[in-house]
Motif scaffolding. Structure first.
Motif, PDB file in Angstrom:
ATOM      1  N   LYS A 264       0.722  -1.274   0.175  1.00 44.53           N
ATOM      2  CA  LYS A 264       0.254  -0.058  -0.018  1.00 44.53           C
ATOM      3  C   LYS A 264       0.728   1.155   0.019  1.00 44.53           C
ATOM      4  O   LYS A 264       0.683   2.207  -0.824  1.00 44.53           O
ATOM      5  CB  LYS A 264      -0.861  -0.094   1.305  1.00 44.53           C
ATOM      6  CG  LYS A 264      -2.025   0.796   1.293  1.00 44.53           C
ATOM      7  CD  LYS A 264      -3.333   0.667   2.481  1.00 44.53           C
ATOM      8  CE  LYS A 264      -4.043   1.842   2.538  1.00 44.53           C
ATOM      9  NZ  LYS A 264      -4.950   1.481   3.441  1.00 44.53           N
ATOM     10  N   ILE A 265       2.032   1.436   1.093  1.00 43.41           N
ATOM     11  CA  ILE A 265       2.844   2.497   1.038  1.00 43.41           C
ATOM     12  C   ILE A 265       3.409   2.864  -0.442  1.00 43.41           C
ATOM     13  O   ILE A 265       3.167   3.889  -1.017  1.00 43.41           O
ATOM     14  CB  ILE A 265       4.127   2.223   1.908  1.00 43.41           C
ATOM     15  CG1 ILE A 265       3.516   1.984   3.630  1.00 43.41           C
ATOM     16  CG2 ILE A 265       5.028   3.156   1.937  1.00 43.41           C
ATOM     17  CD1 ILE A 265       4.395   1.562   4.281  1.00 43.41           C
ATOM     18  N   ILE A 266       4.046   1.719  -1.128  1.00 43.75           N
ATOM     19  CA  ILE A 266       4.471   1.802  -2.205  1.00 43.75           C
ATOM     20  C   ILE A 266       3.769   2.203  -3.409  1.00 43.75           C
ATOM     21  O   ILE A 266       4.079   3.209  -4.240  1.00 43.75           O
ATOM     22  CB  ILE A 266       5.537   0.561  -2.547  1.00 43.75           C
ATOM     23  CG1 ILE A 266       6.731   0.786  -1.512  1.00 43.75           C
ATOM     24  CG2 ILE A 266       6.052   0.725  -4.102  1.00 43.75           C
ATOM     25  CD1 ILE A 266       7.750  -0.155  -1.628  1.00 43.75           C
ATOM     26  N   SER A 267       2.613   1.689  -3.433  1.00 39.58           N
ATOM     27  CA  SER A 267       1.574   1.821  -4.484  1.00 39.58           C
ATOM     28  C   SER A 267       1.214   3.248  -4.331  1.00 39.58           C
ATOM     29  O   SER A 267       1.031   3.953  -5.308  1.00 39.58           O
ATOM     30  CB  SER A 267       0.474   1.090  -4.439  1.00 39.58           C
ATOM     31  OG  SER A 267      -0.299   1.287  -5.248  1.00 39.58           O
ATOM     32  N   LYS A 268       0.897   3.575  -2.945  1.00 34.76           N
ATOM     33  CA  LYS A 268       0.251   5.138  -2.933  1.00 34.76           C
ATOM     34  C   LYS A 268       1.390   6.217  -3.364  1.00 34.76           C
ATOM     35  O   LYS A 268       1.106   7.179  -3.885  1.00 34.76           O
ATOM     36  CB  LYS A 268       0.118   5.252  -1.277  1.00 34.76           C
ATOM     37  CG  LYS A 268      -1.145   6.242  -1.019  1.00 34.76           C
ATOM     38  CD  LYS A 268      -1.511   5.860   0.334  1.00 34.76           C
ATOM     39  CE  LYS A 268      -2.395   7.153   0.995  1.00 34.76           C
ATOM     40  NZ  LYS A 268      -2.437   8.325   0.749  1.00 34.76           N
ATOM     41  N   ARG A 269       2.548   6.036  -3.047  1.00 31.36           N
ATOM     42  CA  ARG A 269       3.680   6.934  -3.424  1.00 31.36           C
ATOM     43  C   ARG A 269       3.900   6.886  -4.884  1.00 31.36           C
ATOM     44  O   ARG A 269       3.668   8.299  -5.529  1.00 31.36           O
ATOM     45  CB  ARG A 269       5.154   6.391  -2.840  1.00 31.36           C
ATOM     46  CG  ARG A 269       5.232   6.854  -1.435  1.00 31.36           C
ATOM     47  CD  ARG A 269       5.180   8.471  -1.259  1.00 31.36           C
ATOM     48  NE  ARG A 269       5.319   8.409   0.181  1.00 31.36           N
ATOM     49  CZ  ARG A 269       4.340   8.666   1.106  1.00 31.36           C
ATOM     50  NH1 ARG A 269       3.036   8.429   0.732  1.00 31.36           N
ATOM     51  NH2 ARG A 269       4.365   8.521   2.407  1.00 31.36           N
TER      52      ARG A 269
END
Ligand code: KG4
Ligand code: ZN
Length: 362
Positions: A264-269
């Motif tokens: 989620k963190i990486i996709s959001k960034r």
């Protein structure tokens, strides 16, 4: 042909690439078994091991391909960033060969190697693209405009993402490196239900932070009685062979929930970055790019936005010398640098790409 060495951390790697970019050899000797009992890479052991292994890997690589040093027209070597003792072994070796054979020596930034590694396996990839270098030491979100022109959009303000995988796995009782273990546990435990907090929530930055998340994982492991501190660590296969129990399921749930939040963190960034800096191509590279969950998540993101997603094949995600040979070849082809008298080359724990500052704060 170009001969490349990579010894920045715990892999003694040698590659040979011909001048058309065809990879002739890509050999890696991993030191993992020497470090595992200490729970991470021990710099002193790493450099001593490179000293023993590198000449053997080189001899093996040349003999396997029916080549000799006379076939080599240039030498490339990782010069930064990394463990200085480890880098120095590769650099000294490369310098000596370059001097004896009177051929150019090309220093390569390890991070530029990772950033351009997707070109090795994706011939259709072209600049510019939005790339995330996700490794054990770095988490850098970068616009790769063209060879040698990179803009930093965000980076970790504490731990690197690979480091977080390693630490979480260790807390749960697994040997280094932890990334592949968490990857496999997550693939086995399909319904994780722990909601770990999203770092830097509400802040309009493209930076990353993993230390708060690591503490949240530690607290969860402590509260479920599965936190392992300085006890005997396990390998994935031994763990999976152990009998089913609520604790075993808790460990898998924590690992899989951690995997879910990292996705989620990486996709959001990437989504935020794409809104601010629209690109048609996204890339993930470095050891963590081997992660199947992340690849799946970014494939989904790219398909929703009708853009392309690239990553290197798994062998070229983690440290390797093929990416070092690739970068060296691009600079040779560009022809604007003189690599001849490079006997003053030194190692550095920091590199130009690693030192980039944010040009733009939001
Ligand atoms: O790029 P790399 O080989 O070395 C550095 O330059 O740091 O990255 C090593 C990191 C380690 O932290 C390792 O746990 C992580 O990459 N890694 C993974 C996976 N394979 C390696 N992380 C998540 N999932 C994986 N499958
Ligand atoms: Zn690396």
């Amino acid at each position: 042909m170009i001969l490349a060495f990579e010894t920045s951390c715990d892999d003694s790697a040698v590659a040979i690439m011909d001048m058309t970019g065809k990879l002739v050899a890509n050999e890696i000797s991993s030191q993992i078994p020497f470090h595992q009992q200490y729970g991470g890479v021990v710099p002193e052991i790493a450099s001593r091991q490179h000293l023993l292994t590198l000449p053997l890997v080189l001899r093996y690589t040349l003999e396997k391909n029916g080549l000799t040093l006379n076939d080599i027209k240039a030498i490339a070597v990782t010069s930064a960033p990394g463990l200085v003792g480890s880098l120095l072994v590769g650099i000294s070796y490369a310098k000596t060969l370059s001097w004896i054979k009177n051929i150019p020596l090309i220093p390569v930034d390890h991070l530029e190697g990772h950033l351009l590694a997707p070109f090795l396996d994706n011939p259709e990839l072209t600049f510019p693209y939005l790339g995330l270098i996700a490794s054990g030491g770095h988490t850098h979100l970068v616009v790769a405009r063209e060879l040698g022109s990179y803009q930093l959009l965000g980076k970790t303000i504490d731990d690197a993402v690979g480091e977080a995988y390693d630490k979480v796995a260790k807390m749960l009782g697994f040997h280094y490196p932890g990334g592949p273990v968490v990857d496999k546990l997550a693939a086995e435990y399909l319904h994780p239900d722990i909601d770990f907090p999203l770092p830097l929530k509400g802040k309009k930055v493209l930076n990353f932070s993993f230390s708060g998340l690591k503490t949240a994982v530690r607290n969860e492991a402590l509260s479920r009685g599965v936190y392992v501190e300085r006890r005997k660590l396990l390998h994935y296969d031994d763990f999976m062979r152990s009998e089913d129990s609520p604790k075993k399921r808790d460990i898998m749930n924590i690992a899989s929930s951690f995997q879910k939040i990292v996705e989620k963190i990486i996709s959001k960034r990437f989504q935020q970055a794409l809104r601010m800096y629209p690109h048609k191509k996204i890339v993930i590279t470095g050891g963590v790019a081997a992660n199947r969950g992340l690849r799946k998540e970014l494939t989904k993101l790219a398909s929703n936005r009708q853009i392309d997603f690239y990553h290197p094949q798994t062998k070229n995600c983690t440290d390797n010398a093929a990416m070092i040979a690739y970068v060296a070849l691009q600079y040779i082809k560009k022809g604007n640098k003189n690599f001849d008298n490079n006997l003053k080359l030194n190692a550095s724990p920091r590199s130009p790409l690693g030192q980039l500052e944010l040009e733009h704060s939001v």
